[in-house]
Design a protein around this motif. Sequence first.
Motif, PDB file in Angstrom:
ATOM      1  N   GLY A  94       0.782  -1.229   0.000  1.00 46.85           N
ATOM      2  CA  GLY A  94       0.000   0.000   0.000  1.00 46.85           C
ATOM      3  C   GLY A  94       0.816   1.283   0.000  1.00 46.85           C
ATOM      4  O   GLY A  94       0.253   2.373   0.029  1.00 46.85           O
ATOM      5  N   THR A  95       2.136   1.184  -0.040  1.00 49.57           N
ATOM      6  CA  THR A  95       2.984   2.374  -0.088  1.00 49.57           C
ATOM      7  C   THR A  95       3.540   2.509  -1.496  1.00 49.57           C
ATOM      8  O   THR A  95       4.276   1.656  -1.977  1.00 49.57           O
ATOM      9  CB  THR A  95       4.148   2.270   0.921  1.00 49.57           C
ATOM     10  OG1 THR A  95       3.611   2.145   2.224  1.00 49.57           O
ATOM     11  CG2 THR A  95       5.044   3.488   0.853  1.00 49.57           C
ATOM     12  N   ARG A  96       3.175   3.589  -2.163  1.00 46.65           N
ATOM     13  CA  ARG A  96       3.630   3.849  -3.539  1.00 46.65           C
ATOM     14  C   ARG A  96       4.855   4.752  -3.481  1.00 46.65           C
ATOM     15  O   ARG A  96       4.834   5.820  -2.872  1.00 46.65           O
ATOM     16  CB  ARG A  96       2.529   4.512  -4.338  1.00 46.65           C
ATOM     17  CG  ARG A  96       2.938   4.817  -5.769  1.00 46.65           C
ATOM     18  CD  ARG A  96       1.712   5.056  -6.642  1.00 46.65           C
ATOM     19  NE  ARG A  96       2.080   5.386  -7.985  1.00 46.65           N
ATOM     20  CZ  ARG A  96       2.558   4.518  -8.880  1.00 46.65           C
ATOM     21  NH1 ARG A  96       2.730   3.265  -8.535  1.00 46.65           N
ATOM     22  NH2 ARG A  96       2.859   4.902 -10.095  1.00 46.65           N
ATOM     23  N   THR A  97       5.936   4.309  -4.113  1.00 48.67           N
ATOM     24  CA  THR A  97       7.188   5.059  -4.150  1.00 48.67           C
ATOM     25  C   THR A  97       7.525   5.375  -5.598  1.00 48.67           C
ATOM     26  O   THR A  97       7.512   4.481  -6.451  1.00 48.67           O
ATOM     27  CB  THR A  97       8.334   4.247  -3.506  1.00 48.67           C
ATOM     28  OG1 THR A  97       7.953   3.901  -2.172  1.00 48.67           O
ATOM     29  CG2 THR A  97       9.618   5.044  -3.469  1.00 48.67           C
ATOM     30  N   VAL A  98       7.824   6.643  -5.869  1.00 45.34           N
ATOM     31  CA  VAL A  98       8.166   7.100  -7.217  1.00 45.34           C
ATOM     32  C   VAL A  98       9.436   7.931  -7.130  1.00 45.34           C
ATOM     33  O   VAL A  98       9.537   8.830  -6.285  1.00 45.34           O
ATOM     34  CB  VAL A  98       7.030   7.978  -7.822  1.00 45.34           C
ATOM     35  CG1 VAL A  98       7.417   8.510  -9.190  1.00 45.34           C
ATOM     36  CG2 VAL A  98       5.732   7.195  -7.890  1.00 45.34           C
ATOM     37  N   MET A  99      10.407   7.635  -8.010  1.00 47.14           N
ATOM     38  CA  MET A  99      11.613   8.454  -8.097  1.00 47.14           C
ATOM     39  C   MET A  99      11.577   9.210  -9.421  1.00 47.14           C
ATOM     40  O   MET A  99      11.364   8.613 -10.475  1.00 47.14           O
ATOM     41  CB  MET A  99      12.894   7.638  -8.010  1.00 47.14           C
ATOM     42  CG  MET A  99      14.133   8.533  -8.091  1.00 47.14           C
ATOM     43  SD  MET A  99      15.667   7.704  -7.696  1.00 47.14           S
ATOM     44  CE  MET A  99      15.490   7.553  -5.934  1.00 47.14           C
ATOM     45  N   VAL A 100      11.772  10.526  -9.327  1.00 46.72           N
ATOM     46  CA  VAL A 100      11.736  11.415 -10.482  1.00 46.72           C
ATOM     47  C   VAL A 100      13.118  12.023 -10.670  1.00 46.72           C
ATOM     48  O   VAL A 100      13.782  12.382  -9.687  1.00 46.72           O
ATOM     49  CB  VAL A 100      10.684  12.534 -10.279  1.00 46.72           C
ATOM     50  CG1 VAL A 100      10.689  13.505 -11.443  1.00 46.72           C
ATOM     51  CG2 VAL A 100       9.304  11.937 -10.074  1.00 46.72           C
ATOM     52  N   GLN A 101      13.529  12.152 -11.931  1.00 46.68           N
ATOM     53  CA  GLN A 101      14.811  12.792 -12.228  1.00 46.68           C
ATOM     54  C   GLN A 101      14.593  13.970 -13.160  1.00 46.68           C
ATOM     55  O   GLN A 101      13.793  13.902 -14.091  1.00 46.68           O
ATOM     56  CB  GLN A 101      15.771  11.805 -12.886  1.00 46.68           C
ATOM     57  CG  GLN A 101      17.137  12.419 -13.190  1.00 46.68           C
ATOM     58  CD  GLN A 101      18.092  11.409 -13.783  1.00 46.68           C
ATOM     59  OE1 GLN A 101      17.837  10.870 -14.850  1.00 46.68           O
ATOM     60  NE2 GLN A 101      19.174  11.147 -13.076  1.00 46.68           N
ATOM     61  N   TRP A 102      15.303  15.066 -12.884  1.00 44.76           N
ATOM     62  CA  TRP A 102      15.332  16.223 -13.763  1.00 44.76           C
ATOM     63  C   TRP A 102      16.766  16.436 -14.228  1.00 44.76           C
ATOM     64  O   TRP A 102      17.704  16.307 -13.443  1.00 44.76           O
ATOM     65  CB  TRP A 102      14.888  17.492 -13.029  1.00 44.76           C
ATOM     66  CG  TRP A 102      13.458  17.523 -12.655  1.00 44.76           C
ATOM     67  CD1 TRP A 102      12.417  17.926 -13.431  1.00 44.76           C
ATOM     68  CD2 TRP A 102      12.885  17.182 -11.384  1.00 44.76           C
ATOM     69  NE1 TRP A 102      11.234  17.843 -12.733  1.00 44.76           N
ATOM     70  CE2 TRP A 102      11.499  17.383 -11.465  1.00 44.76           C
ATOM     71  CE3 TRP A 102      13.426  16.722 -10.189  1.00 44.76           C
ATOM     72  CZ2 TRP A 102      10.646  17.149 -10.407  1.00 44.76           C
ATOM     73  CZ3 TRP A 102      12.579  16.477  -9.138  1.00 44.76           C
ATOM     74  CH2 TRP A 102      11.202  16.693  -9.247  1.00 44.76           C
ATOM     75  N   GLU A 103      16.942  16.771 -15.499  1.00 47.77           N
ATOM     76  CA  GLU A 103      18.249  17.170 -15.992  1.00 47.77           C
ATOM     77  C   GLU A 103      18.537  18.559 -15.445  1.00 47.77           C
ATOM     78  O   GLU A 103      17.627  19.379 -15.286  1.00 47.77           O
ATOM     79  CB  GLU A 103      18.266  17.197 -17.523  1.00 47.77           C
ATOM     80  CG  GLU A 103      18.029  15.830 -18.161  1.00 47.77           C
ATOM     81  CD  GLU A 103      19.114  14.818 -17.832  1.00 47.77           C
ATOM     82  OE1 GLU A 103      20.294  15.206 -17.776  1.00 47.77           O
ATOM     83  OE2 GLU A 103      18.775  13.643 -17.627  1.00 47.77           O
ATOM     84  N   GLY A 104      19.794  18.846 -15.171  1.00 49.25           N
ATOM     85  CA  GLY A 104      20.169  20.152 -14.644  1.00 49.25           C
ATOM     86  C   GLY A 104      20.213  21.215 -15.717  1.00 49.25           C
ATOM     87  O   GLY A 104      20.483  20.924 -16.888  1.00 49.25           O
TER      88      GLY A 104
END
Length: 130
Positions: A94-104
């Motif tokens: 029940g725990t949703r984990t999302v990793m997001v990346q942005w270019e600098g």
Amino acid sequence: MGWKKNVGIGAGVLFGLAVIGAAMGDPAEKQAGAQPDAAGAASPPENEPPAPPVNDPGISASEFKALQTGMTQAEATAIVGSEGEVISENEIAGTRTVMVQWEGESGFGANANAMFQNGKLIQKSQFGLE
């Protein structure tokens, strides 16, 4: 690694074209009644609201510093100016984990990552942001 070089070159070409286009201006804007302001920059006619400022889709050091633990993913997106790229996501018990990346914005290879659990920022990291 070669594709990253090609992406960087392509982004540089697009940026260059955008700069040239901005310098040339929009002929339709001149015909629509835009008048230069005191600094010489064209302003929209009085009956049109000014356009919102354009934010680079990448992330800057100041935008990274503004990301605070506990803020929502929507708030982070509003600060950075883009949704970034989801590089990892899962849901366990029940725990949703999302990793997001942005270019600098500051240079080739610069980037930032943000981890969200159930939509809230829990961790962030960056490399090379200026």
